[in-house]
Design an enzyme around this catalytic site. Structure first.
Site, PDB file in Angstrom:
ATOM      1  N   ASP A  90      35.023  39.956  44.069  1.00 26.92           N
ATOM      2  CA  ASP A  90      35.857  39.412  42.996  1.00 26.92           C
ATOM      3  C   ASP A  90      35.087  39.306  41.683  1.00 26.92           C
ATOM      4  O   ASP A  90      35.585  39.672  40.615  1.00 26.92           O
ATOM      5  CB  ASP A  90      36.394  38.035  43.390  1.00 26.92           C
ATOM      6  CG  ASP A  90      37.328  38.106  44.586  1.00 26.92           C
ATOM      7  OD1 ASP A  90      37.773  39.218  44.916  1.00 26.92           O
ATOM      8  OD2 ASP A  90      37.599  37.060  45.182  1.00 26.92           O
ATOM      9  N   SER A 122      41.973  35.625  42.478  1.00 30.18           N
ATOM     10  CA  SER A 122      40.555  35.446  42.135  1.00 30.18           C
ATOM     11  C   SER A 122      40.360  34.752  40.802  1.00 30.18           C
ATOM     12  O   SER A 122      39.485  35.123  40.021  1.00 30.18           O
ATOM     13  CB  SER A 122      39.828  36.809  42.143  1.00 30.18           C
ATOM     14  OG  SER A 122      40.015  37.461  43.364  1.00 30.18           O
ATOM     15  N   SER A 123      41.175  33.746  40.525  1.00 30.82           N
ATOM     16  CA  SER A 123      41.048  33.033  39.253  1.00 30.82           C
ATOM     17  C   SER A 123      39.694  32.332  39.143  1.00 30.82           C
ATOM     18  O   SER A 123      39.131  32.221  38.047  1.00 30.82           O
ATOM     19  CB  SER A 123      42.178  32.011  39.106  1.00 30.82           C
ATOM     20  OG  SER A 123      42.222  31.130  40.216  1.00 30.82           O
ATOM     21  N   SER A 124      39.134  31.872  40.261  1.00 31.53           N
ATOM     22  CA  SER A 124      37.836  31.195  40.195  1.00 31.53           C
ATOM     23  C   SER A 124      36.744  32.179  39.788  1.00 31.53           C
ATOM     24  O   SER A 124      35.889  31.863  38.951  1.00 31.53           O
ATOM     25  CB  SER A 124      37.494  30.554  41.541  1.00 31.53           C
ATOM     26  OG  SER A 124      37.420  31.519  42.575  1.00 31.53           O
ATOM     27  N   GLY A 154      46.325  29.166  42.804  1.00 27.08           N
ATOM     28  CA  GLY A 154      46.802  29.330  44.164  1.00 27.08           C
ATOM     29  C   GLY A 154      47.488  30.653  44.422  1.00 27.08           C
ATOM     30  O   GLY A 154      48.046  30.868  45.499  1.00 27.08           O
TER      31      GLY A 154
END
Length: 297
Positions: free
Chosen positions: A82, A36-38, A32
């Site tokens: 990303d 851009s962790s995904s 959250g």
């Protein structure tokens, strides 16, 4: 597991066959935080499969495979930036991505600057941050602009003059969305030139212009985020700061001069100032530019 299998399924659907594997994932990017962790997870997983199965994918092909996980599983119609950053950026350089040709060029960064990532303490979710609504507004702007400008197939083809001429037909909201995108496109090239010339004053002004555009025209900032940006611009050694990511919380990016900034004092002061103003405690990390995803063993 289901998230990673979604990526694996996408790879298999792209013409690859993959044997069964079990993998463990470790990450230190706050969920959250808008960092851009995904995309990082998608690219890291795809890079692992690439090594294990002996594939050799071009950057653009891998990015498009991973984006489909965002589009079809997460439900966010994200662009390629990303994933490209996680895959193709290089140490000590800024990557300039042409989102139409999917070509990335590398540009040397000045040696006397340091990037800070600031988690605002406000979690956000792309799925609920009206990201898709902003995209729909931009698509609507394109449809209106190309009536009188046939060469416009995306807002990157439009000019500020075109947007201003169509202001009435666009309506206030769509006009401001389009204005942000067109001016932001120019800021990308302006800040690249400023980096090349090591013009730190110009960089700071462009970062602030970008944040104000995100706040006023694109409407993805929050009053507390604007307050944070103002706070940074009053600190010694800070070149500039702005919101990063999809907004409505998440993270800011701050650029500082390495020789003029006491990072520990800056971090402690910021957290003390805002710790009771946000749902979670803010955090600051020093960023080190590195090469994109690679297999280390």
């Amino acid at each position: 597991v289901s998230y990673m299998m979604g990526v694996a399924a996408e790879i298999e659907n792209d013409g690859f066959k993959m044997s069964g594997k079990e993998i463990a994932v470790y990450g230190n990017v706050p969920i959250g935080s808008g960092l851009s962790s995904s995309a990082a997870l998608e690219i890291a997983t795809a890079t692992l499969f690439e090594r294990l199965e002996g594939w050799n994918m071009e950057d653009a092909r891998m990015v498009n495979i991973c984006r489909r996980a965002d589009h079809n599983f997460v439900g966010v119609n994200s662009g390629p930036m990303d994933q490209f950053a996680s895959r193709a950026c290089r140490k000590g350089h800024a990557g300039l991505l042409d989102c139409r040709s999917l070509e990335m060029t590398q540009h040397k960064l000045p040696d006397n600057i340091l990037f800070l990532s600031i988690y605002s303490g406000i979690p956000r979710s792309l799925a609920t941050s009206e990201y898709n609504e902003r995209q729909e507004s931009c698509q609507k702007a394109v449809e209106i602009l190309k009536k009188t400008n046939p060469g416009v197939t995306a807002l990157r083809d439009a000019t500020t003059k075109m947007v201003e001429a169509a202001k009435h037909e666009l309506g206030d909201r769509v006009y401001r969305r389009a204005k942000h995108v067109v001016t932001e496109e120019q800021r990308v090239f302006d800040i690249l030139e400023a980096f090349t010339k090591n013009n730190l004053t110009r960089i700071g002004k462009l970062l602030l212009e970008g944040h104000k555009s995100l706040s006023v025209d694109y409407e993805v900032s929050l009053p507390i985020l604007d307050e944070m940006i103002e706070w940074f611009y009053k600190r010694t050694g800070v070149i500039g700061a702005r919101l990063t990511g999809a907004g409505f919380g998440g993270s800011l990016i701050c650029l500082v001069e390495t020789e003029k900034t006491d990072i520990e004092e800056l971090t402690a002061s910021f957290i003390e100032e805002f710790k009771n103003k946000t749902p979670e405690s803010p955090e600051i990390w020093q960023l080190t530019t590195v090469d994109g995803a690679k297999y280390n063993h």
